[in-house]
Design a protein around this motif. Sequence first.
Motif, short mmCIF file in Angstrom:
data_model
loop_
_atom_site.label_atom_id
_atom_site.label_comp_id
_atom_site.label_asym_id
_atom_site.label_seq_id
_atom_site.Cartn_x
_atom_site.Cartn_y
_atom_site.Cartn_z
N GLU A 274 0.83 -1.21 0.00
CA GLU A 274 0.00 0.00 0.00
C GLU A 274 0.86 1.25 0.00
OE1 GLU A 274 -2.51 -0.37 3.38
OE2 GLU A 274 -3.87 -1.83 2.45
N ASN A 277 2.26 1.76 -3.58
CA ASN A 277 1.20 2.25 -4.47
C ASN A 277 0.90 3.72 -4.19
OD1 ASN A 277 0.94 -0.24 -5.73
ND2 ASN A 277 -0.70 -0.92 -4.31
N ALA A 278 0.92 4.06 -2.91
CA ALA A 278 0.63 5.46 -2.54
C ALA A 278 1.72 6.38 -3.04
CB ALA A 278 0.47 5.56 -1.03
N ASP A 281 1.43 6.75 -6.85
CA ASP A 281 0.28 7.63 -7.18
C ASP A 281 0.62 9.08 -6.95
OD1 ASP A 281 -2.53 7.98 -7.83
OD2 ASP A 281 -2.71 8.62 -5.71
#
Length: 286
Positions: A274, A277-278, A281
């Motif tokens: 996570e 991915n953060a 992004d």
Amino acid sequence: MAQHMRWHATVENPDGRKLRVYRGSQHGQYLGVYLEVADVSSFPQGWSVNAADKLTVVNQVFTKDSVTKGDINYMFSTYGIGCGYSSFMELTELQKPYNGYIWNDTCIVEVEFSQVSYEGPQIEKALGEKDEDLVKFKDLGLIEKALVPLLEEACLWHPSLMDCKQKRSPKFTEWAFTALGRVLQFLKNKKWKDMNENACEELQQLWGELAMSGLDLSWLEPLVKSSINMKGYADKVEKIKKLKLELMISETGMNIIKKKISDTEQSVEKIRKELVNAMEDLKRKI
């Protein structure tokens, strides 16, 4: 051989007599032999026993050289429960191997009664009740009923036991086979798991008394020693059981910890993904 002797040995017979052997007078230079009444605390007030007896240190090689003292005429009572000699014979004569008084590390002391009478309230009845449990066994004397089947089997398989009656007095033979029966009874009734410290001490005491009988016990000795050693065996078995339980508890705890570690690793991996991915992004938006 003398160093193996027990100088404070006591032998108690089932009929209420106790023989005590010890280093006697003159700085322990003599053998002391005393006859005493056993368990006098169970007798009523005012009791007395009149007895005439002879004490003999048996010469196991040259029978005619056995040392006998008596007849002793003595009244046993609460004021005098024992009689005998503090200087029965010189220890130097007793201990010489070629004299024959000690053979196979065993010294035999015999007591022979020619007359016994009892006085006092209920004492004759109390002593007589013990005879109800005694039966005549072959021609070896009166033996406890419970011991007879065990002795019959022992004599059947080991006929040499019967040689005792040819070399010993009737009373000594009776005592010897009673002692043998008690050891056999103990071995029959006790299982290896019952051989705790107290049981081992009891068997050692019974065996110590029987060893003084002069019977051929080569067939019985390995079994007795094995039973006495069972205490160590039982302790080892108990230790194994305890270790198995501790191992099971430790493995259960370890499995719980492993499960927690596995769940934590999965949680860490999820959070890591996570986080990646953060961050990606965030880069795209910049």
